[in-house]
Design an enzyme around this catalytic site. Sequence first.
Site, PDB file in Angstrom:
ATOM      1  N   HIS A   1       1.732 -52.429 -26.906  1.00  0.00           N
ATOM      2  CA  HIS A   1       3.026 -51.741 -26.955  1.00  0.00           C
ATOM      3  C   HIS A   1       4.127 -52.704 -27.381  1.00  0.00           C
ATOM      4  O   HIS A   1       5.055 -52.326 -28.109  1.00  0.00           O
ATOM      5  CB  HIS A   1       3.364 -51.147 -25.583  1.00  0.00           C
ATOM      6  CG  HIS A   1       2.585 -49.913 -25.258  1.00  0.00           C
ATOM      7  ND1 HIS A   1       2.664 -49.283 -24.033  1.00  0.00           N
ATOM      8  CD2 HIS A   1       1.727 -49.183 -25.994  1.00  0.00           C
ATOM      9  CE1 HIS A   1       1.856 -48.227 -24.038  1.00  0.00           C
ATOM     10  NE2 HIS A   1       1.288 -48.146 -25.203  1.00  0.00           N
TER      11      HIS A   1
ATOM     12  N   LYS B   1     -12.954 -41.355 -20.136  1.00  0.00           N
ATOM     13  CA  LYS B   1     -11.552 -41.128 -19.781  1.00  0.00           C
ATOM     14  C   LYS B   1     -11.437 -40.033 -18.734  1.00  0.00           C
ATOM     15  O   LYS B   1     -10.641 -40.139 -17.796  1.00  0.00           O
ATOM     16  CB  LYS B   1     -10.721 -40.797 -21.012  1.00  0.00           C
ATOM     17  CG  LYS B   1      -9.249 -40.619 -20.657  1.00  0.00           C
ATOM     18  CD  LYS B   1      -8.304 -40.994 -21.749  1.00  0.00           C
ATOM     19  CE  LYS B   1      -6.877 -40.966 -21.219  1.00  0.00           C
ATOM     20  NZ  LYS B   1      -5.893 -41.283 -22.244  1.00  0.00           N
TER      21      LYS B   1
ATOM     22  N   LYS C   1      -1.013 -37.437 -20.350  1.00  0.00           N
ATOM     23  CA  LYS C   1       0.184 -38.248 -20.600  1.00  0.00           C
ATOM     24  C   LYS C   1       0.887 -37.720 -21.836  1.00  0.00           C
ATOM     25  O   LYS C   1       0.309 -37.657 -22.915  1.00  0.00           O
ATOM     26  CB  LYS C   1      -0.194 -39.711 -20.831  1.00  0.00           C
ATOM     27  CG  LYS C   1      -0.511 -40.477 -19.563  1.00  0.00           C
ATOM     28  CD  LYS C   1      -0.585 -41.962 -19.864  1.00  0.00           C
ATOM     29  CE  LYS C   1      -0.865 -42.773 -18.624  1.00  0.00           C
ATOM     30  NZ  LYS C   1      -0.953 -44.211 -18.934  1.00  0.00           N
TER      31      LYS C   1
ATOM     32  N   ASN D   1      -5.310 -49.208 -19.576  1.00  0.00           N
ATOM     33  CA  ASN D   1      -4.260 -49.900 -20.321  1.00  0.00           C
ATOM     34  C   ASN D   1      -4.699 -51.265 -20.831  1.00  0.00           C
ATOM     35  O   ASN D   1      -3.874 -52.033 -21.311  1.00  0.00           O
ATOM     36  CB  ASN D   1      -3.005 -50.059 -19.448  1.00  0.00           C
ATOM     37  CG  ASN D   1      -2.352 -48.720 -19.169  1.00  0.00           C
ATOM     38  OD1 ASN D   1      -2.279 -47.868 -20.056  1.00  0.00           O
ATOM     39  ND2 ASN D   1      -1.883 -48.519 -17.950  1.00  0.00           N
TER      40      ASN D   1
ATOM     41  N   ARG E   1      10.891 -25.219 -18.248  1.00  0.00           N
ATOM     42  CA  ARG E   1      10.282 -25.977 -17.137  1.00  0.00           C
ATOM     43  C   ARG E   1       8.754 -25.883 -17.115  1.00  0.00           C
ATOM     44  O   ARG E   1       8.141 -26.036 -16.064  1.00  0.00           O
ATOM     45  CB  ARG E   1      10.856 -25.538 -15.786  1.00  0.00           C
ATOM     46  CG  ARG E   1      12.359 -25.763 -15.673  1.00  0.00           C
ATOM     47  CD  ARG E   1      12.863 -25.712 -14.241  1.00  0.00           C
ATOM     48  NE  ARG E   1      14.312 -25.734 -14.214  1.00  0.00           N
ATOM     49  CZ  ARG E   1      15.074 -24.659 -14.132  1.00  0.00           C
ATOM     50  NH1 ARG E   1      14.516 -23.468 -14.020  1.00  0.00           N
ATOM     51  NH2 ARG E   1      16.379 -24.778 -14.138  1.00  0.00           N
TER      52      ARG E   1
ATOM     53  N   GLU F   1      -9.768 -47.785 -29.276  1.00  0.00           N
ATOM     54  CA  GLU F   1      -9.859 -47.171 -27.933  1.00  0.00           C
ATOM     55  C   GLU F   1     -11.313 -46.944 -27.533  1.00  0.00           C
ATOM     56  O   GLU F   1     -11.683 -47.083 -26.370  1.00  0.00           O
ATOM     57  CB  GLU F   1      -9.100 -45.843 -27.896  1.00  0.00           C
ATOM     58  CG  GLU F   1      -7.604 -45.939 -28.183  1.00  0.00           C
ATOM     59  CD  GLU F   1      -6.789 -46.498 -27.022  1.00  0.00           C
ATOM     60  OE1 GLU F   1      -7.346 -46.714 -25.927  1.00  0.00           O
ATOM     61  OE2 GLU F   1      -5.587 -46.736 -27.217  1.00  0.00           O
TER      62      GLU F   1
ATOM     63  N   HIS G   1      -1.152 -47.479 -33.657  1.00  0.00           N
ATOM     64  CA  HIS G   1      -1.339 -47.758 -32.234  1.00  0.00           C
ATOM     65  C   HIS G   1      -2.631 -48.543 -31.994  1.00  0.00           C
ATOM     66  O   HIS G   1      -2.651 -49.553 -31.276  1.00  0.00           O
ATOM     67  CB  HIS G   1      -1.357 -46.443 -31.456  1.00  0.00           C
ATOM     68  CG  HIS G   1      -1.621 -46.603 -29.992  1.00  0.00           C
ATOM     69  ND1 HIS G   1      -0.809 -47.349 -29.166  1.00  0.00           N
ATOM     70  CD2 HIS G   1      -2.612 -46.128 -29.192  1.00  0.00           C
ATOM     71  CE1 HIS G   1      -1.292 -47.330 -27.937  1.00  0.00           C
ATOM     72  NE2 HIS G   1      -2.383 -46.586 -27.923  1.00  0.00           N
TER      73      HIS G   1
ATOM     74  N   GLU H   1      -1.951 -42.347 -12.427  1.00  0.00           N
ATOM     75  CA  GLU H   1      -1.991 -43.793 -12.636  1.00  0.00           C
ATOM     76  C   GLU H   1      -1.460 -44.572 -11.452  1.00  0.00           C
ATOM     77  O   GLU H   1      -0.616 -45.464 -11.592  1.00  0.00           O
ATOM     78  CB  GLU H   1      -1.233 -44.166 -13.933  1.00  0.00           C
ATOM     79  CG  GLU H   1      -1.604 -45.536 -14.433  1.00  0.00           C
ATOM     80  CD  GLU H   1      -1.104 -45.798 -15.856  1.00  0.00           C
ATOM     81  OE1 GLU H   1      -1.434 -44.992 -16.739  1.00  0.00           O
ATOM     82  OE2 GLU H   1      -0.408 -46.788 -16.062  1.00  0.00           O
TER      83      GLU H   1
ATOM     84  N   HIS I   1      -3.057 -52.703 -23.804  1.00  0.00           N
ATOM     85  CA  HIS I   1      -1.935 -51.840 -24.174  1.00  0.00           C
ATOM     86  C   HIS I   1      -0.568 -52.449 -23.897  1.00  0.00           C
ATOM     87  O   HIS I   1       0.411 -52.079 -24.549  1.00  0.00           O
ATOM     88  CB  HIS I   1      -2.060 -50.485 -23.467  1.00  0.00           C
ATOM     89  CG  HIS I   1      -3.025 -49.564 -24.135  1.00  0.00           C
ATOM     90  ND1 HIS I   1      -4.348 -49.889 -24.306  1.00  0.00           N
ATOM     91  CD2 HIS I   1      -2.863 -48.341 -24.710  1.00  0.00           C
ATOM     92  CE1 HIS I   1      -4.972 -48.894 -24.937  1.00  0.00           C
ATOM     93  NE2 HIS I   1      -4.090 -47.947 -25.192  1.00  0.00           N
TER      94      HIS I   1
ATOM     95  N   ARG J   1      -6.628 -45.711 -12.976  1.00  0.00           N
ATOM     96  CA  ARG J   1      -6.278 -45.304 -14.337  1.00  0.00           C
ATOM     97  C   ARG J   1      -5.601 -46.429 -15.115  1.00  0.00           C
ATOM     98  O   ARG J   1      -5.654 -46.463 -16.347  1.00  0.00           O
ATOM     99  CB  ARG J   1      -5.382 -44.057 -14.302  1.00  0.00           C
ATOM    100  CG  ARG J   1      -5.054 -43.552 -15.690  1.00  0.00           C
ATOM    101  CD  ARG J   1      -4.500 -42.142 -15.727  1.00  0.00           C
ATOM    102  NE  ARG J   1      -4.190 -41.766 -17.098  1.00  0.00           N
ATOM    103  CZ  ARG J   1      -3.822 -40.566 -17.480  1.00  0.00           C
ATOM    104  NH1 ARG J   1      -3.728 -39.596 -16.583  1.00  0.00           N
ATOM    105  NH2 ARG J   1      -3.556 -40.301 -18.743  1.00  0.00           N
TER     106      ARG J   1
END
Lengths: 428, 428
Positions: free
Chosen positions: B331, B306, B222, B324, B200, B264, B344, B316, B327, B320
């Site tokens: 994606h 960032k 992330k 994206n 955990r 990026e 990517h 987000e 993105h 934030r």
Amino acid sequence: MASTPTQFSISISPSLKQQPIHLPSLQNPNFLHPHSFSPHSTNLFPKKISLSTPLRSPICASSSQLMDPFSAKIQPGVPTIVNVDLGNRSYPIYIGSGLLNKPELLQRHVHGKKVLIVTNTTVAPLYLDKVVDALTSGNPNVSVESVILPDGEQYKDMDTLMKVFDKAIESRLDRRCTFVALGGGVIGDMCGFAAASFLRGVNFIQIPTTVMAQVDSSVGGKTGINHPLGKNLIGAFYQPQCVLIDTDTLDTLPERELASGFAEVIKYGLITDTEFFEWQEKNMQALMARDPNALAYAIKRSCENKAEVVSLDEREGGVRATLNLGHTFGHAIETSVGYGQWLHGEAVAAGTVMAVDMSYRLGWIDDSIVKRVSDILKQTKLPIVPPEMMTVDMFKSVMAVDKKVADGLLRLILLKGPLGKLRFHRGL
Amino acid sequence: MASTPTQFSISISPSLKQQPIHLPSLQNPNFLHPHSFSPHSTNLFPKKISLSTPLRSPICASSSQLMDPFSAKIQPGVPTIVNVDLGNRSYPIYIGSGLLNKPELLQRHVHGKKVLIVTNTTVAPLYLDKVVDALTSGNPNVSVESVILPDGEQYKDMDTLMKVFDKAIESRLDRRCTFVALGGGVIGDMCGFAAASFLRGVNFIQIPTTVMAQVDSSVGGKTGINHPLGKNLIGAFYQPQCVLIDTDTLDTLPERELASGFAEVIKYGLITDTEFFEWQEKNMQALMARDPNALAYAIKRSCENKAEVVSLDEREGGVRATLNLGHTFGHAIETSVGYGQWLHGEAVAAGTVMAVDMSYRLGWIDDSIVKRVSDILKQTKLPIVPPEMMTVDMFKSVMAVDKKVADGLLRLILLKGPLGKLRFHRGL
């Protein structure tokens, strides 16, 4: 009567693992005999113990304390509410009879327009339709999907968890969806971890249908799955939006499952709540007979106890570890005999007796406590000795990968103190 | 020159999905022609837009802003530090040359006595020994294990993640251990999610070895893995103890990977940082030639950008999402062509052009921005159109399960505003 939970460290660093660690002889019928085990001849002698402030601070519950619970009969559809106080992650636990007939309780906690119910093959035929009705009654904008997993601790694994993700993705659930766990502790743990991980976290609601889940696994945000080498090794701390406990769901619970849950109820009395333990000693037969008022009271008081501890220590940095009384031995039993062979509460019951016995052998508690723990567990028909096949080496090997190990020290929760004095101790 | 990122919603609810959504004709050579697409004939017309406060608040970085970065040469072993300000989850990003030769940087962030390095078959032969040395030099009490995963986005899956858990459990790592991610974005995302979920949650450190990981995936917490139906659908927000960026590791990076990371870098300029975009226009050839000072400056400024956004919105909920940009389309490309076929950054580059083009067609930005984005991407040799095999239906289908969907609305980040005015917009 409750004694004091104490954290106790055993070194399992490589150099010390070569030395014998004399756990009680598990296959020895004298296992419970206080003179068959001397801590002074082993590595088990405790480190220095410190006393901290009394644990029993004002309980985080909006319900009143019922000194005579039977004088206040529960009313169908009217919940008692226990609040778990965790700042912006706080949530209510609703406890009562007929709560699944009150759609507004659930619906106020549903976020978004899509719900995924995670349940199992045993619970689905009994309660799935009822929960779907509660979620959709007067609320036509919500669409409800469900995924029905196989029933049993042996399915609390990654392969089964992936079925939840598959269903969520196939159903095109998005970040504003809500996962609902409908079932026992296994379902709650898996659904909670799925909710924690799906799209990096979505809302979820717990509807626990076993005593075990109602008093333990649904409260406090521990979620996760098992690994073949140990229980709950993969998971997250993740809090639900609410927990809804409809005590009517216990009507269909097999007796063995019922008793399993009482192992945790007894634990709460032992670690901090003398009155509650004494109440249990008088009322265990009513609990076993499923007296609805006795059940509601035991569940409420257990939730209050757990909510209090979790509020103080959400991520188990300190006092929350006391809730693991009996659990390190218990997890070792479950892992060794194979998941699903012993119910969690059965393993905890045997583990609690081992912890109590070790506490007595260390001179930390009176022998009357040993007897009373044994007596109350016998009333529930829970096991009070570990399975015959388990050797000391098996315990040592499995306990070495328990989560409660840190830097090679295994922290065992044991009891310490005179009767009725409730103090929290931990090893330094 | 930077325009303003704007969140833009497309309904993908079942009733609307039946209606045509005219994305730019992806196989049409006129795709980039502004007159081939009219937003007024589609469902893409924007909702009301609100302006909020300027995003460009004081940067959360202890380093000074270098207006002429080439006047300040980097010194080996001396890090620039960018702090990510997240309350009790704050952490430093160390950026510089020769930092893996400074054991004290890493060692001050190692918790416990056991470390697990997660890396891949490409990076391990290059840097694993060096990182083990940095962790153990003068520190004999720490034991270091490693797990070497296959290299590539196609292995960012549950089966590969389980190898990390297997190794951690076999190595008897406990709660006080530290996971170290040594590699690119895939390794960082997987190691981070493993650290978030093992027992955990255990500590972890990022040592990113690609531009992409250094400027993006290692900053902001992330973590996660892919599902066959979509990228990063299973994961957690989980912050490292520190990020150590040794720019020397870029010496061994293939050119295609280098350029991928610049997608990026360019994004940060576009969304909030005019000066940085203009600097890139002048210095892209130096970056492509791996000028160490140019690389260090670009990485630092990207991390500052960032860090600023993540500090304002860790999970987000709002600003934030501007990160994206490009993105959602990107994606969709990665998922459709198969993980690992396009890098990517390659998919993000093509996705950024799609987003910029759509912004222009909506009348939100000037055509000079379209040209400048296209020009700077051409310098990096990154693709500026999606793969030929991708149809509009493929985009729609894959984008419908993107994480950025909420209650059936897909939130696209587009650009809006006059040149040089940096404001944050989002759809209501």
